[in-house]
Design a protein around this motif. Sequence first.
Motif, PDB file in Angstrom:
ATOM      1  N   ASP A 198       0.957  -1.262   0.156  1.00 52.56           N
ATOM      2  CA  ASP A 198       0.202  -0.044   0.075  1.00 52.56           C
ATOM      3  C   ASP A 198       1.013   1.256  -0.144  1.00 52.56           C
ATOM      4  O   ASP A 198       1.905   1.182   0.720  1.00 52.56           O
ATOM      5  CB  ASP A 198      -0.845   0.097   1.242  1.00 52.56           C
ATOM      6  CG  ASP A 198      -2.018  -0.803   1.171  1.00 52.56           C
ATOM      7  OD1 ASP A 198      -2.469  -1.365   0.190  1.00 52.56           O
ATOM      8  OD2 ASP A 198      -2.804  -0.904   2.317  1.00 52.56           O
ATOM      9  N   GLU A 199       0.475   2.211  -0.654  1.00 57.08           N
ATOM     10  CA  GLU A 199       0.843   3.767  -0.726  1.00 57.08           C
ATOM     11  C   GLU A 199       0.041   4.436   0.403  1.00 57.08           C
ATOM     12  O   GLU A 199      -1.076   4.735  -0.057  1.00 57.08           O
ATOM     13  CB  GLU A 199       1.034   4.246  -2.091  1.00 57.08           C
ATOM     14  CG  GLU A 199       2.046   3.599  -2.951  1.00 57.08           C
ATOM     15  CD  GLU A 199       2.332   4.374  -4.307  1.00 57.08           C
ATOM     16  OE1 GLU A 199       2.546   5.463  -4.275  1.00 57.08           O
ATOM     17  OE2 GLU A 199       2.060   3.532  -5.375  1.00 57.08           O
ATOM     18  N   LEU A 200       0.753   4.885   1.400  1.00 51.87           N
ATOM     19  CA  LEU A 200      -0.051   5.453   2.274  1.00 51.87           C
ATOM     20  C   LEU A 200       0.252   7.212   2.267  1.00 51.87           C
ATOM     21  O   LEU A 200       1.438   7.569   2.001  1.00 51.87           O
ATOM     22  CB  LEU A 200       0.162   5.197   3.787  1.00 51.87           C
ATOM     23  CG  LEU A 200       0.115   3.560   4.007  1.00 51.87           C
ATOM     24  CD1 LEU A 200       0.383   3.404   5.416  1.00 51.87           C
ATOM     25  CD2 LEU A 200      -1.167   3.197   3.639  1.00 51.87           C
ATOM     26  N   ILE A 201      -0.990   7.917   2.032  1.00 51.00           N
ATOM     27  CA  ILE A 201      -0.722   9.506   1.787  1.00 51.00           C
ATOM     28  C   ILE A 201      -0.946   9.954   3.020  1.00 51.00           C
ATOM     29  O   ILE A 201      -2.202   9.766   3.571  1.00 51.00           O
ATOM     30  CB  ILE A 201      -1.417   9.887   0.726  1.00 51.00           C
ATOM     31  CG1 ILE A 201      -0.872   9.136  -0.805  1.00 51.00           C
ATOM     32  CG2 ILE A 201      -0.883  11.463   0.334  1.00 51.00           C
ATOM     33  CD1 ILE A 201       0.403   9.158  -1.050  1.00 51.00           C
ATOM     34  N   PHE A 202      -0.098  10.583   3.857  1.00 57.30           N
ATOM     35  CA  PHE A 202      -0.450  11.597   5.103  1.00 57.30           C
ATOM     36  C   PHE A 202      -0.500  12.892   4.929  1.00 57.30           C
ATOM     37  O   PHE A 202       0.291  13.475   4.200  1.00 57.30           O
ATOM     38  CB  PHE A 202       0.178  10.988   6.120  1.00 57.30           C
ATOM     39  CG  PHE A 202       0.522   9.637   6.863  1.00 57.30           C
ATOM     40  CD1 PHE A 202      -0.401   9.239   7.552  1.00 57.30           C
ATOM     41  CD2 PHE A 202       1.226   8.517   5.882  1.00 57.30           C
ATOM     42  CE1 PHE A 202      -0.565   7.808   7.748  1.00 57.30           C
ATOM     43  CE2 PHE A 202       1.071   7.548   6.219  1.00 57.30           C
ATOM     44  CZ  PHE A 202       0.361   7.039   7.374  1.00 57.30           C
TER      45      PHE A 202
END
Length: 223
Positions: A198-202
Motif C-alpha cells: 500500500d502507498e499511504l498518503i498522510f
Amino acid sequence: MKVAIAGAGAVGRSIARELIANSHDVLLLERNLDHIDEESVPGARWVSGDACELDNLERVQLHKFNVVIAATGDDKANLVVSLLAKTEFAVARVVARVNDPRNEWLFDDDWGVDVAVSTPRMLASLVEEAVSVGDLVRLMTFRQGQANLVEMTLPDNTPLAGKPVRKLKLPRDAALVTILRGGRVIVPVPDDAVEGGDELIFIVPAEAEGQLRAAIIEPAAPA
C-alpha cells in the motif's frame, strides 16, 4: 470558485484550462501581449496588465477572488503578486509557482504564500516515491499550516498487514488521507485494513514526521 492567474504562459494557460473544465471562473492576467491568445483558453477572461502593479489588481477587483495563482516564469514577480494578493486584497488562498528551487525558502507566509509549488522538487519527489519502499517521501509543503503531504510505501512483508486504520498509532495532528492500492484510490475509514505494498498518503506537521516514521515505518523493519 473565482480564480485569478497571474501569468498566461504555457503553465498559466494549462492551469486555466483544467480549472475551467471543473467549472471554475478563471481570469488570466498577462503583461506580455504575445502571450494573450483568447482562443487558447476558451471560457477564461483575459486582462492585459502587469500583475505586480497595484492598479491592475484593483482594476480586476482581486478582493473578489477566492484563489490567486502566481504562475509567471519569474520568481520575483510571483513573490510580489503573492504578497499583494494576501496583504492588500485579503485573498484567502494564494498559490505560487517556484521556478528556481534555490528560491523555495522565500515562498512562505511572510510573502503571502499559502502553497508553494516547485516543479523540480515535485518531479524529484515522484521519482523517490516510485523507487522508495519502507521510507518517508515528502511530496508537498503547505506553508500556511506548516504541514507536509508525505507518502510511505509499505513493504510486502510489513507486520502492519491486516491492521485496521483505527489502530495505527499516528502522532497528534497527523492524518491518513488516502491509500493507493494497485489501481484503486481508497479514502480510508477506521475499519479499513492496510496491506503490504500500500502507498499511504498522510498530512503531517513537519515536527511530527519522525514520530510518523517510528509509528509506520520502523515497526515494518525486519527484527
